[in-house]
Design a protein around this motif. Structure first.
Motif, PDB file in Angstrom:
ATOM      1  N   GLU A   1       0.826  -1.208   0.000  1.00  0.00           N
ATOM      2  CA  GLU A   1       0.000   0.000   0.000  1.00  0.00           C
ATOM      3  C   GLU A   1       0.858   1.255   0.000  1.00  0.00           C
ATOM      4  O   GLU A   1       0.579   2.223  -0.716  1.00  0.00           O
ATOM      5  CB  GLU A   1      -0.921   0.001   1.222  1.00  0.00           C
ATOM      6  N   LEU A   2       1.932   1.235   0.782  1.00  0.00           N
ATOM      7  CA  LEU A   2       2.845   2.376   0.822  1.00  0.00           C
ATOM      8  C   LEU A   2       3.504   2.570  -0.539  1.00  0.00           C
ATOM      9  O   LEU A   2       3.614   3.695  -1.028  1.00  0.00           O
ATOM     10  CB  LEU A   2       3.887   2.162   1.912  1.00  0.00           C
ATOM     11  N   LEU A   3       3.934   1.462  -1.153  1.00  0.00           N
ATOM     12  CA  LEU A   3       4.575   1.546  -2.466  1.00  0.00           C
ATOM     13  C   LEU A   3       3.628   2.139  -3.499  1.00  0.00           C
ATOM     14  O   LEU A   3       4.022   3.016  -4.279  1.00  0.00           O
ATOM     15  CB  LEU A   3       5.026   0.149  -2.906  1.00  0.00           C
ATOM     16  N   TYR A   4       2.377   1.696  -3.503  1.00  0.00           N
ATOM     17  CA  TYR A   4       1.415   2.197  -4.483  1.00  0.00           C
ATOM     18  C   TYR A   4       1.167   3.695  -4.287  1.00  0.00           C
ATOM     19  O   TYR A   4       0.999   4.439  -5.268  1.00  0.00           O
ATOM     20  CB  TYR A   4       0.096   1.432  -4.382  1.00  0.00           C
ATOM     21  N   ASN A   5       1.134   4.127  -3.033  1.00  0.00           N
ATOM     22  CA  ASN A   5       0.950   5.557  -2.764  1.00  0.00           C
ATOM     23  C   ASN A   5       2.102   6.380  -3.329  1.00  0.00           C
ATOM     24  O   ASN A   5       1.900   7.449  -3.906  1.00  0.00           O
ATOM     25  CB  ASN A   5       0.839   5.797  -1.253  1.00  0.00           C
ATOM     26  N   VAL A   6       3.329   5.871  -3.152  1.00  0.00           N
ATOM     27  CA  VAL A   6       4.509   6.579  -3.661  1.00  0.00           C
ATOM     28  C   VAL A   6       4.464   6.641  -5.182  1.00  0.00           C
ATOM     29  O   VAL A   6       4.691   7.698  -5.789  1.00  0.00           O
ATOM     30  CB  VAL A   6       5.806   5.884  -3.186  1.00  0.00           C
ATOM     31  N   LEU A   7       4.156   5.512  -5.815  1.00  0.00           N
ATOM     32  CA  LEU A   7       4.103   5.466  -7.283  1.00  0.00           C
ATOM     33  C   LEU A   7       3.010   6.382  -7.829  1.00  0.00           C
ATOM     34  O   LEU A   7       3.187   7.026  -8.872  1.00  0.00           O
ATOM     35  CB  LEU A   7       3.875   4.031  -7.753  1.00  0.00           C
ATOM     36  N   ALA A   8       1.881   6.460  -7.126  1.00  0.00           N
ATOM     37  CA  ALA A   8       0.789   7.321  -7.573  1.00  0.00           C
ATOM     38  C   ALA A   8       1.205   8.784  -7.523  1.00  0.00           C
ATOM     39  O   ALA A   8       0.896   9.568  -8.442  1.00  0.00           O
ATOM     40  CB  ALA A   8      -0.444   7.085  -6.707  1.00  0.00           C
ATOM     41  N   LYS A   9       1.921   9.166  -6.459  1.00  0.00           N
ATOM     42  CA  LYS A   9       2.393  10.550  -6.326  1.00  0.00           C
ATOM     43  C   LYS A   9       3.342  10.907  -7.469  1.00  0.00           C
ATOM     44  O   LYS A   9       3.256  11.988  -8.070  1.00  0.00           O
ATOM     45  CB  LYS A   9       3.104  10.732  -4.987  1.00  0.00           C
ATOM     46  N   VAL A  10       4.266   9.994  -7.783  1.00  0.00           N
ATOM     47  CA  VAL A  10       5.243  10.246  -8.844  1.00  0.00           C
ATOM     48  C   VAL A  10       4.541  10.309 -10.193  1.00  0.00           C
ATOM     49  O   VAL A  10       4.863  11.150 -11.038  1.00  0.00           O
ATOM     50  CB  VAL A  10       6.344   9.156  -8.841  1.00  0.00           C
ATOM     51  N   SER A  11       3.573   9.428 -10.415  1.00  0.00           N
ATOM     52  CA  SER A  11       2.845   9.430 -11.686  1.00  0.00           C
ATOM     53  C   SER A  11       2.031  10.706 -11.869  1.00  0.00           C
ATOM     54  O   SER A  11       1.872  11.191 -12.993  1.00  0.00           O
ATOM     55  CB  SER A  11       1.930   8.206 -11.761  1.00  0.00           C
TER      56      SER A  11
ATOM     57  N   ALA B   1      13.139   9.759 -10.986  1.00  0.00           N
ATOM     58  CA  ALA B   1      13.736   8.851 -10.005  1.00  0.00           C
ATOM     59  C   ALA B   1      13.980   9.571  -8.690  1.00  0.00           C
ATOM     60  O   ALA B   1      13.743   9.023  -7.598  1.00  0.00           O
ATOM     61  CB  ALA B   1      15.039   8.275 -10.548  1.00  0.00           C
ATOM     62  N   ARG B   2      14.447  10.807  -8.760  1.00  0.00           N
ATOM     63  CA  ARG B   2      14.697  11.586  -7.540  1.00  0.00           C
ATOM     64  C   ARG B   2      13.376  11.900  -6.822  1.00  0.00           C
ATOM     65  O   ARG B   2      13.322  11.918  -5.591  1.00  0.00           O
ATOM     66  CB  ARG B   2      15.446  12.869  -7.894  1.00  0.00           C
ATOM     67  N   ALA B   3      12.317  12.143  -7.597  1.00  0.00           N
ATOM     68  CA  ALA B   3      11.004  12.383  -6.994  1.00  0.00           C
ATOM     69  C   ALA B   3      10.513  11.127  -6.276  1.00  0.00           C
ATOM     70  O   ALA B   3       9.938  11.202  -5.178  1.00  0.00           O
ATOM     71  CB  ALA B   3      10.005  12.806  -8.064  1.00  0.00           C
ATOM     72  N   PHE B   4      10.744   9.964  -6.891  1.00  0.00           N
ATOM     73  CA  PHE B   4      10.367   8.696  -6.266  1.00  0.00           C
ATOM     74  C   PHE B   4      11.111   8.511  -4.947  1.00  0.00           C
ATOM     75  O   PHE B   4      10.514   8.148  -3.925  1.00  0.00           O
ATOM     76  CB  PHE B   4      10.668   7.536  -7.223  1.00  0.00           C
ATOM     77  N   ILE B   5      12.420   8.762  -4.954  1.00  0.00           N
ATOM     78  CA  ILE B   5      13.221   8.591  -3.745  1.00  0.00           C
ATOM     79  C   ILE B   5      12.749   9.542  -2.646  1.00  0.00           C
ATOM     80  O   ILE B   5      12.607   9.149  -1.478  1.00  0.00           O
ATOM     81  CB  ILE B   5      14.713   8.828  -4.056  1.00  0.00           C
ATOM     82  N   GLY B   6      12.479  10.799  -3.007  1.00  0.00           N
ATOM     83  CA  GLY B   6      12.033  11.767  -2.016  1.00  0.00           C
ATOM     84  C   GLY B   6      10.707  11.378  -1.387  1.00  0.00           C
ATOM     85  O   GLY B   6      10.542  11.446  -0.161  1.00  0.00           O
ATOM     86  N   GLU B   7       9.749  10.940  -2.211  1.00  0.00           N
ATOM     87  CA  GLU B   7       8.439  10.538  -1.693  1.00  0.00           C
ATOM     88  C   GLU B   7       8.538   9.256  -0.875  1.00  0.00           C
ATOM     89  O   GLU B   7       7.852   9.090   0.153  1.00  0.00           O
ATOM     90  CB  GLU B   7       7.472  10.335  -2.862  1.00  0.00           C
ATOM     91  N   LEU B   8       9.418   8.351  -1.299  1.00  0.00           N
ATOM     92  CA  LEU B   8       9.624   7.103  -0.567  1.00  0.00           C
ATOM     93  C   LEU B   8      10.193   7.384   0.823  1.00  0.00           C
ATOM     94  O   LEU B   8       9.735   6.817   1.829  1.00  0.00           O
ATOM     95  CB  LEU B   8      10.574   6.200  -1.360  1.00  0.00           C
ATOM     96  N   ARG B   9      11.189   8.247   0.889  1.00  0.00           N
ATOM     97  CA  ARG B   9      11.768   8.611   2.177  1.00  0.00           C
ATOM     98  C   ARG B   9      10.720   9.239   3.092  1.00  0.00           C
ATOM     99  O   ARG B   9      10.656   8.944   4.292  1.00  0.00           O
ATOM    100  CB  ARG B   9      12.933   9.573   1.965  1.00  0.00           C
ATOM    101  N   TYR B  10       9.893  10.107   2.522  1.00  0.00           N
ATOM    102  CA  TYR B  10       8.887  10.811   3.313  1.00  0.00           C
ATOM    103  C   TYR B  10       7.859   9.834   3.891  1.00  0.00           C
ATOM    104  O   TYR B  10       7.512   9.900   5.079  1.00  0.00           O
ATOM    105  CB  TYR B  10       8.194  11.861   2.447  1.00  0.00           C
ATOM    106  N   GLN B  11       7.378   8.923   3.043  1.00  0.00           N
ATOM    107  CA  GLN B  11       6.302   8.032   3.492  1.00  0.00           C
ATOM    108  C   GLN B  11       6.794   6.927   4.422  1.00  0.00           C
ATOM    109  O   GLN B  11       6.016   6.414   5.232  1.00  0.00           O
ATOM    110  CB  GLN B  11       5.573   7.437   2.282  1.00  0.00           C
ATOM    111  N   THR B  12       8.058   6.525   4.315  1.00  0.00           N
ATOM    112  CA  THR B  12       8.570   5.496   5.221  1.00  0.00           C
ATOM    113  C   THR B  12       9.045   6.099   6.547  1.00  0.00           C
ATOM    114  O   THR B  12       9.281   5.367   7.510  1.00  0.00           O
ATOM    115  CB  THR B  12       9.739   4.729   4.588  1.00  0.00           C
ATOM    116  N   MET B  13       9.155   7.426   6.591  1.00  0.00           N
ATOM    117  CA  MET B  13       9.640   8.079   7.806  1.00  0.00           C
ATOM    118  C   MET B  13       8.723   7.802   9.003  1.00  0.00           C
ATOM    119  O   MET B  13       9.172   7.628  10.132  1.00  0.00           O
ATOM    120  CB  MET B  13       9.743   9.592   7.568  1.00  0.00           C
ATOM    121  N   ASN B  14       7.421   7.748   8.714  1.00  0.00           N
ATOM    122  CA  ASN B  14       6.441   7.550   9.785  1.00  0.00           C
ATOM    123  C   ASN B  14       5.706   6.222   9.632  1.00  0.00           C
ATOM    124  O   ASN B  14       4.526   6.123   9.956  1.00  0.00           O
ATOM    125  CB  ASN B  14       5.445   8.712   9.806  1.00  0.00           C
TER     126      ASN B  14
END
Length: 307
Positions: A107-117, A281-294
């Motif tokens: 679910e977290l992964l899909y949220n990150v991918l949706a944000k990047v898309s 790719a950088r946007a994906f990394i940034g969103e991934l870091r943000y969503q896994t932080m909490n």
């Protein structure tokens, strides 16, 4: 002024990797004389004997072994330099290739991918689901741009991403739950363990407790969940993936002493060279870091008391 050229070093490395001048000529699509001439010019230019004759065979000299290691590094850096230039020339990438270990919360992964898309609507995303060392294998072979893996990438960049919680479970009616007492690892040995196969085509990794005498190996964690839900074995499974089955009582944590039923695995975000990554790719990394932080942790409590 340099005495040698990258092409000469490439010919030298090709001879070593291929095992001879004739074989190297086939690999680099040049004549044997061209390869030999390039290596000979290199030796004359640097004043070092790279090969020595042993009977009819040619092998690296001691100096050549040292130069081979340095040449390999030099050529790798040259390839990376050209990759960076290609990335800069291309601008925003059209495709993002990601390898993600199957224990990462979907679910977290899909949220990150949706944000990047949303940010890059024309971006094509290629997702590879992997197990254990599979993500790093794909990264090392250049088949993906980044990976999420339980192992550090040997030759690249890796950063701590998040911890995944596992719990040892079996079906509510499994014989292990009928013993009515705190279990030991010796109890587990007499029952079937379900494990997930490493998806790497190279080195296979075995992780976790593998002490059961009978073992079924499957290719995906979802298959493992299905098998265990049928009462056919036990396994350590990611809590996030089996949350519903824990809540409805289909799967029940094994009452292992000293909280041994609970385990954690650290996942890493890895890539070969950050300079080659494009803006998506950088946007994906940034969103991934943000969503896994909490990322929330489980409040699961395992009752290991005896009757």
């Amino acid at each position: 002024m340099l005495k040698s050229t990258l092409e000469q070093w490439r010919m030298f490395k090709a001879v070593v990797d291929a095992g001879g001048f004739n074989q190297a000529a086939l690999e680099v699509h040049k004549s044997q004389s061209s390869v030999h001439h390039a290596v000979q010019k290199l030796e004359n230019a640097i004043g070092v004997r790279l090969f020595e004759n042993i009977g009819r065979k040619v092998q690296l000299s001691p100096q050549g072994e040292l130069m081979y290691r340095r040449a390999s590094f030099l050529l790798d850096e040259a390839h990376k330099l050209e990759a960076v230039a290609s990335s800069l020339q291309a601008g925003t990438e059209t495709t993002l290739r990601i390898a993600v270990d199957i224990i990462f919360p979907s679910e977290l992964l899909y949220n990150v991918l949706a944000k990047v898309s949303d940010e890059y609507p024309l971006l094509r995303i290629e997702l590879e689901e992997t197990v254990l060392s599979g993500a790093n294998s794909l990264l090392s072979s250049g088949k993906v741009d980044m990976g999420i893996s339980p192992f550090v990438l040997p030759n690249g960049f890796s950063e701590d991403l998040c911890e995944i919680e596992f719990v040892a479970v079996a079906h509510a009616h499994h014989p292990l739950h009928q013993l009515g007492r705190t279990l030991t690892l010796e109890d587990l040995k007499a029952h079937r363990q379900i494990v997930v196969r490493d998806s790497s085509t190279e080195r296979k990794a075995d992780v976790g407790w593998l002490g059961a005498e009978q073992r079924w190996t499957v290719s995906h964690v979802r298959t493992s969940v299905d098998v265990i839900a049928q009462g056919l074995g036990f396994a350590w499974l990611p809590i996030a993936i089996i949350k519903d089955k824990l809540e409805d009582g289909t799967l029940v944590p094994l009452p292992l002493g000293n909280n041994a039923a609970l385990r954690k695995a650290l996942l890493y975000l890895s890539f070969e060279d950050g300079d080659t990554l494009g803006p998506a790719a950088r946007a994906f990394i940034g969103e991934l870091r943000y969503q896994t932080m909490n990322l929330p942790t489980s409040d699961l409590i395992i009752d290991s008391s005896t009757d």
